[in-house]
Scaffold this motif. Structure first.
Motif, short mmCIF file in Angstrom:
data_model
loop_
_atom_site.label_atom_id
_atom_site.label_comp_id
_atom_site.label_asym_id
_atom_site.label_seq_id
_atom_site.Cartn_x
_atom_site.Cartn_y
_atom_site.Cartn_z
N PHE A 120 0.81 -1.22 0.00
CA PHE A 120 0.00 0.00 0.00
C PHE A 120 0.84 1.26 0.00
CE2 PHE A 120 -2.61 -3.28 2.04
CZ PHE A 120 -3.59 -3.34 1.07
N ARG A 167 1.79 3.88 -1.54
CA ARG A 167 1.38 4.57 -2.76
C ARG A 167 1.42 6.08 -2.53
NH1 ARG A 167 0.35 1.90 -7.71
NH2 ARG A 167 0.82 -0.22 -7.13
N ALA A 204 2.50 7.31 -14.32
CA ALA A 204 1.44 7.00 -15.29
C ALA A 204 0.92 8.28 -15.95
CB ALA A 204 0.30 6.26 -14.59
N TYR A 205 0.65 9.30 -15.13
CA TYR A 205 0.10 10.56 -15.66
C TYR A 205 1.09 11.24 -16.60
CZ TYR A 205 -1.59 15.38 -15.61
OH TYR A 205 -2.02 16.63 -15.99
N THR A 206 2.31 11.41 -16.12
CA THR A 206 3.31 12.15 -16.92
C THR A 206 3.68 11.39 -18.19
OG1 THR A 206 4.15 12.95 -14.81
CG2 THR A 206 5.50 13.40 -16.73
N ALA A 262 1.82 9.24 -19.84
CA ALA A 262 0.70 9.31 -20.80
C ALA A 262 0.73 10.65 -21.53
CB ALA A 262 -0.62 9.13 -20.07
N ARG A 263 1.02 11.71 -20.78
CA ARG A 263 1.08 13.04 -21.40
C ARG A 263 2.20 13.12 -22.43
NH1 ARG A 263 -0.17 18.33 -17.95
NH2 ARG A 263 0.05 19.11 -20.04
N ALA A 300 1.41 11.18 -25.56
CA ALA A 300 0.46 11.91 -26.41
C ALA A 300 1.20 13.03 -27.16
CB ALA A 300 -0.67 12.48 -25.56
N LYS A 301 2.09 13.71 -26.47
CA LYS A 301 2.87 14.79 -27.10
C LYS A 301 3.78 14.21 -28.19
CE LYS A 301 3.41 17.75 -23.01
NZ LYS A 301 2.65 18.96 -23.27
N LEU A 320 6.68 2.73 -17.34
CA LEU A 320 6.39 3.54 -16.15
C LEU A 320 7.69 3.93 -15.44
CD1 LEU A 320 3.17 2.02 -14.59
CD2 LEU A 320 3.42 4.02 -16.04
N LEU A 373 -10.17 -3.93 -3.83
CA LEU A 373 -8.83 -3.36 -3.61
C LEU A 373 -7.96 -3.50 -4.86
CD1 LEU A 373 -7.78 -4.50 -0.02
CD2 LEU A 373 -7.89 -2.16 -0.87
N MET A 379 -6.32 -0.53 -7.09
CA MET A 379 -4.87 -0.37 -7.38
C MET A 379 -4.62 -0.27 -8.88
SD MET A 379 -3.42 -2.98 -4.54
CE MET A 379 -1.73 -2.99 -5.05
N ASP A 399 -3.36 3.67 -11.64
CA ASP A 399 -2.46 3.98 -12.76
C ASP A 399 -3.24 4.24 -14.05
OD1 ASP A 399 -0.15 3.99 -11.33
OD2 ASP A 399 0.33 1.89 -11.70
N ALA A 407 -4.82 7.70 -13.82
CA ALA A 407 -3.83 8.77 -13.95
C ALA A 407 -3.39 8.92 -15.41
CB ALA A 407 -2.62 8.48 -13.07
N ALA A 408 -3.16 7.76 -16.07
CA ALA A 408 -2.76 7.82 -17.48
C ALA A 408 -3.88 8.37 -18.34
CB ALA A 408 -2.36 6.42 -17.95
N GLY A 443 -4.06 12.07 -17.94
CA GLY A 443 -2.92 12.66 -18.65
C GLY A 443 -3.16 12.73 -20.15
N ALA A 444 -3.69 11.61 -20.70
CA ALA A 444 -3.93 11.57 -22.14
C ALA A 444 -5.04 12.54 -22.54
CB ALA A 444 -4.29 10.15 -22.55
N THR A 495 -5.81 15.29 -21.02
CA THR A 495 -5.28 16.66 -20.93
C THR A 495 -4.66 17.08 -22.26
OG1 THR A 495 -4.71 16.14 -18.65
CG2 THR A 495 -3.78 18.16 -19.54
N GLU A 496 -3.96 16.14 -22.89
CA GLU A 496 -3.30 16.46 -24.16
C GLU A 496 -4.27 16.45 -25.33
OE1 GLU A 496 -0.18 17.50 -24.56
OE2 GLU A 496 0.13 17.33 -22.40
#
Lengths: 349, 77
Positions: free
Chosen positions: A2, A4, A12-14, A16-17, A20-21, A308, B25, B29, B33, B36-37, B40-41, B43-44
């Motif tokens: 846990f 996290r 994951a967020y960054t 993915a961005r 896409a870029k 990742l 759970l 988990m 991810d 978040a992905a 992010g996608a 947003t672009e």
């Protein structure tokens, strides 16, 4: 299971961005089209595929090649800054350590610009405010009169301590090379230190950076060799921390009169295939392009291995930097009437 | 407080709870991810909202498996 928290970073967020870029970056066909265009046409073309805002912002103050060059660098700086601001935790730490290279670039541009008597606008054209120093901070540095003031203020802003021997060597010779070498070495030293090798993705990133050091050293040795500088004098420009090329090999490369006698050693290196033809024809320009291509291929391969991790982010940054360099190269080449085949040979795709 | 029913029914209830809880759970988990992905996608490129949404809810299927097991445990066994 846990654990996290935000310490590890929002990979994951960054990622993915940046993926896409990356899908929006120019391809080979875009460069082929641009090579058939004039500078105003290139400016219009890039305005339609992502550089429009910067071109429009600067259009009132600049035109032609100056507008294109400034807008592309500004766009790159904005993109890198947005990646940095969207990352957190250890990812932020690694990205910001990597972007310090732009602070160093900016200091080099300012010092060199001043020494050649360029005005503030001329210096600003080549700045990339993507590091820790903002455009305003860089403007403050440009406004300073002497090199000593610029170096001292840069040291305070970027938290860099210039050793007394580097400063005194610079003052004695007036050669900016002493300052630049120190900054490059310091950058890689700090970058390597900032990477915690406890996880596999971080270790891959560390390996990638250490191989970058190898490539930089290899490039330096052969650039100096082309100028007729060999032996001990070369060794002071070597950046420590390389992965594949050890001290013995570096000394061997530095002392050799030409590349022919080193083929058996160079052929052991991973990037040999990329520079084989350039070494045979003794073409330094092609060798540098070959090494750049190898770096890009490696970043791409690493980013697929560990999606990742920080590597896809670095991979995108390298590709973006290469795109901007290619656009500027095509525009400059076209403006100066360079042959299309020569321009094509210089592109790193 | 008196507890009614036999031990077997109690174990089935615990099993059902574990099936739903643990799969929940796991899905959470996984969605961390994926979500978040997806954000992010989006947003672009906001046009991919629909596709991102589908990927976002895919881990939810794990909870459905857990729920099915729980229902089977309570009503079939």
């Amino acid at each position: 299971m846990f654990r996290r928290n935000g310490r590890k970073g929002n990979y994951a967020y960054t990622v993915a961005r940046v993926k896409a870029k990356k899908s929006l970056l120019m391809g080979e066909e875009d460069y082929s089209k641009m090579m058939m265009m004039t500078v105003p046409e290139i400016s219009r073309y890039i305005s339609e595929i992502g550089y429009g805002k910067e071109m429009a912002d600067l259009a009132g103050r600049m035109s032609g090649l100056a507008l294109l060059e400034h807008a592309t660098y500004l766009n790159m700086a904005k993109v890198f800054s947005s990646i940095l601001s969207s990352s957190t935790g250890e990812l932020y730490g690694m990205v910001s350590a990597y972007l310090v290279k732009w602070d160093i670039w900016n200091l080099k541009v300012i010092l060199r610009g001043k020494s050649y008597g360029l005005d503030a606008e001329g210096i600003r054209e080549d700045l990339v405010p993507a590091g820790s120093l903002s455009a305003e901070s860089l403007d403050r540095l440009i406004a300073l009169e002497t090199d000593d003031d610029i170096i001292a203020n840069f040291g305070k802003m970027a938290r860099v301590n210039f050793p007394a021997d580097v400063l005194s060597a610079y003052k004695a010779s007036g050669n900016l090379g002493d300052i630049e070498d120190f900054l490059d070495k310091m950058h890689y030293e700090k970058l390597i230190q900032s990477i915690d090798p406890s996880s596999r993705p971080s270790r891959l990133f560390l390996d990638y950076i250490r191989e970058e050091v190898d490539i930089k050293n290899f490039e330096t040795i052969f650039k100096l060799k082309a100028e007729g500088i060999i032996g001990e004098q070369v060794m002071k420009y070597i950046i420590p921390g390389g992965k594949k090329i050890d001290g013995r090999q570096l000394t061997l490369f530095a002392n050799a009169e030409n590349a022919e006698s080193l083929i058996s050693d160079i052929s052991q290196l991973d990037f040999y295939e990329n520079i084989k033809d350039a070494l045979e024809s003794n073409n330094l320009r092609d060798m540098v392009s070959g090494l750049k291509r190898y770096e890009m291929q490696k970043a791409k391969k690493f980013s697929h291995l560990y999606p990742l991790s920080v590597i896809p982010v670095i991979d995108y940054m390298i590709h973006k930097e290469s795109e901007v360099r290619n656009i500027r190269l095509i525009a400059r080449g076209t403006e100066s009437g360079l042959d299309r085949d020569v321009i094509k040979g210089l592109l790193v795709i | 407080m008196a507890i009614e029913g036999d031990v077997g029914s109690g174990l089935i209830a615990i099993g059902a709870g574990l099936a739903v809880g643990l799969t929940g759970l796991g899905a959470g988990m996984a969605e961390k991810d994926v979500g978040a992905a997806a954000v992010g996608a989006i947003t672009e490129d906001p046009t991919i909202f629909g596709k991102a949404m589908i990927f976002m809810v895919l881990p939810e299927t794990i909870v459905i498996f857990g729920l099915v097991i729980a229902i089977m445990g309570i009503f079939v066994m």
